[in-house]
Write a protein that holds these residues in place. Structure first.
Motif, PDB file in Angstrom:
ATOM      1  N   SER A 263       0.835  -1.203   0.000  1.00  0.00           N
ATOM      2  CA  SER A 263       0.000   0.000   0.000  1.00  0.00           C
ATOM      3  C   SER A 263       0.875   1.260   0.000  1.00  0.00           C
ATOM      4  O   SER A 263       1.671   1.468   0.922  1.00  0.00           O
ATOM      5  N   LEU A 266      -0.043   3.634   3.027  1.00  0.00           N
ATOM      6  CA  LEU A 266       0.565   3.151   4.273  1.00  0.00           C
ATOM      7  C   LEU A 266       2.050   3.487   4.300  1.00  0.00           C
ATOM      8  O   LEU A 266       2.587   3.914   5.336  1.00  0.00           O
ATOM      9  N   LEU A 270       3.760   5.920   7.230  1.00  0.00           N
ATOM     10  CA  LEU A 270       4.856   5.442   8.080  1.00  0.00           C
ATOM     11  C   LEU A 270       6.157   6.187   7.776  1.00  0.00           C
ATOM     12  O   LEU A 270       7.009   6.347   8.653  1.00  0.00           O
ATOM     13  N   ILE A 342       6.808  -3.511   2.643  1.00  0.00           N
ATOM     14  CA  ILE A 342       5.815  -2.928   1.728  1.00  0.00           C
ATOM     15  C   ILE A 342       6.300  -3.024   0.280  1.00  0.00           C
ATOM     16  O   ILE A 342       5.537  -3.386  -0.626  1.00  0.00           O
ATOM     17  N   ASP A 348       0.738  -5.692   4.926  1.00  0.00           N
ATOM     18  CA  ASP A 348       0.020  -4.545   5.492  1.00  0.00           C
ATOM     19  C   ASP A 348       0.451  -4.302   6.939  1.00  0.00           C
ATOM     20  O   ASP A 348       1.409  -4.914   7.430  1.00  0.00           O
ATOM     21  N   LEU A 349      -0.291  -3.429   7.607  1.00  0.00           N
ATOM     22  CA  LEU A 349       0.096  -3.019   8.967  1.00  0.00           C
ATOM     23  C   LEU A 349       0.084  -4.181   9.953  1.00  0.00           C
ATOM     24  O   LEU A 349       0.826  -4.165  10.937  1.00  0.00           O
ATOM     25  N   TRP A 353       3.241  -4.156  12.538  1.00  0.00           N
ATOM     26  CA  TRP A 353       2.874  -3.377  13.723  1.00  0.00           C
ATOM     27  C   TRP A 353       4.018  -3.291  14.743  1.00  0.00           C
ATOM     28  O   TRP A 353       4.182  -2.275  15.420  1.00  0.00           O
ATOM     29  N   THR A 356       6.359  -0.658  13.487  1.00  0.00           N
ATOM     30  CA  THR A 356       5.703   0.654  13.621  1.00  0.00           C
ATOM     31  C   THR A 356       5.706   1.101  15.083  1.00  0.00           C
ATOM     32  O   THR A 356       5.996   2.267  15.384  1.00  0.00           O
TER      33      THR A 356
END
Length: 379
Positions: A263, A266, A270, A342, A348-349, A353, A356
């Protein structure tokens, strides 16, 4: 508790934008340096090894020996650049660095092949560079193995038997980077390195310039609070850093042909978090340094470990525990995982996580440290 005063914050932002416009060399570095670094590193940091310079001492000088040499050359991993007439000459070429691999074919190679007798070919490898040596040995063993299977199959055909069926076959499927191009792995890492270095150096000079010009004292007597000042100083550089990041992102995608599988929104969100983290790190450095030279030295003290320990050059999985732990103290370590996740895997997140969260913790800690340092200076 005193409230965040928006007009004072906007005044600092306006002041910083004016200073940034006047400081054209820094602005030029912020916009031109990412292009230059990505071009240089994109072409220089290439770990794909092919066309290894190879010399052959063919003592057999037969059709069979020429066929064997061709099987090496056709892989494009080896490039036969010389034929020699002695073992000493082969060693001399390796000593001079003119070749990295020597192939020695014995004089009775064709005779033993014709009589279905086992024979051996020697591979002389320059081991001074382990990457070259490892690639050469692995590929030569594969070539020899395929050649042995082909000879065995011909022998069975002569005896009227069917083709050789291996009892075990390995079906290999390479995910995410099927061609195993190093540039696909390196470009996301380069984007992280360049973004960190350019933005951190820019803000590392911001407060130091105020100290050197004597304007810091003027700011201290104003009612502006430390949070308003830090936020005001960082905000213009967030946009400059985002512009710089966007340029290297476009260059990496369209020039080097590295697609973004995940994405893009996203990635941008980030990246903004990482930009704020590195900009705050630069501000923290500028609260410690008293001159621009010191700020540059402090920045480089951080840049070198971040290149070596973040996983940009060397896999963190193979690092000793202590070194790996030290790498975990560098925000770039988490951002590289996000970029490669990515870019290459399209995750994805939910898969990112932890990285992040790690980056958010560093962002919070650095903002707190920068504010405490700045408040101490004001007092």
């Amino acid at each position: 508790m005193k409230r965040f005063h928006l007009p004072r914050y906007l005044a600092i932002v306006k002041k910083e934008i004016i200073q940034l416009k006047r400081d054209r060399p820094s602005l030029a570095i912020a916009l031109a340096m990412p292009f230059l670094l990505l071009f240089l590193f994109g072409y220089a940091v290439n770990t794909d090894i092919d066309r290894i310079a190879t010399a052959v001492w063919d003592q057999s000088r037969s059709a069979d020996s020429r066929e064997l040499v061709d099987s090496f050359a056709l892989t494009e991993i080896f490039e036969v650049t010389a034929y020699v007439d002695s073992y000493r000459e082969l060693e001399r070429l390796i000593d001079r660095g003119e070749i990295r691999v020597g192939i020695v074919i014995p004089p009775d190679y064709a005779h033993k092949r014709d009589n279905d007798e086992p024979t051996a070919v020697q591979l002389l490898v320059d081991g001074s560079d382990p990457n070259y040596a490892r690639t050469a040995v692995t590929n030569a063993q594969l070539i020899a193995q395929n050649k042995a299977i082909a000879i065995q199959e011909k022998k069975l055909e002569k005896q009227g038997l069917g083709p050789l069926e291996p009892p075990l076959a390995l079906e290999t499927r390479v995910l995410f980077n099927p061609d195993m191009r190093s540039i696909v792995f390196n470009v996301p890492g380069l984007i992280g390195i360049i973004t960190q270095n350019v933005t951190m150096i820019l803000t590392a000079f911001s407060l130091v310039r105020e100290k050197e010009r004597g304007t810091m004292e003027q700011l201290n007597v104003t009612p502006v609070r430390s949070l308003e000042l830090l936020a005001g100083k960082i905000t213009p550089y967030v946009f400059v850093g985002l512009l710089s990041f966007s340029m290297v992102l476009l260059l990496g995608t369209y020039w080097f042909g590295v697609p973004i599988k995940g994405s893009l929104p996203l990635l941008i969100v980030l990246s903004i978090l990482f930009l704020i983290t590195t900009l705050t790190l630069g501000i923290f450095i500028s609260t410690i340094a008293t001159t621009q030279l010191q700020a540059m030295q402090f920045a480089f003290v951080f840049i070198l470990p971040s290149i070596l320990l973040s996983g940009f050059m060397f896999p963190r999985e193979t690092m000793p525990f202590l070194i790996k732990w030290l790498g975990g103290l560098i925000p770039l370590t988490y951002f590289l995982e996000i970029l490669r996740g990515i870019f290459l895997k399209g995750v994805d997140l939910s898969a990112l996580w932890k990285d992040t969260l790690g980056m958010m913790i560093f962002c919070f800690l650095l903002i707190t440290l920068a504010m405490l340092r700045f408040r101490k200076q004001v007092e």
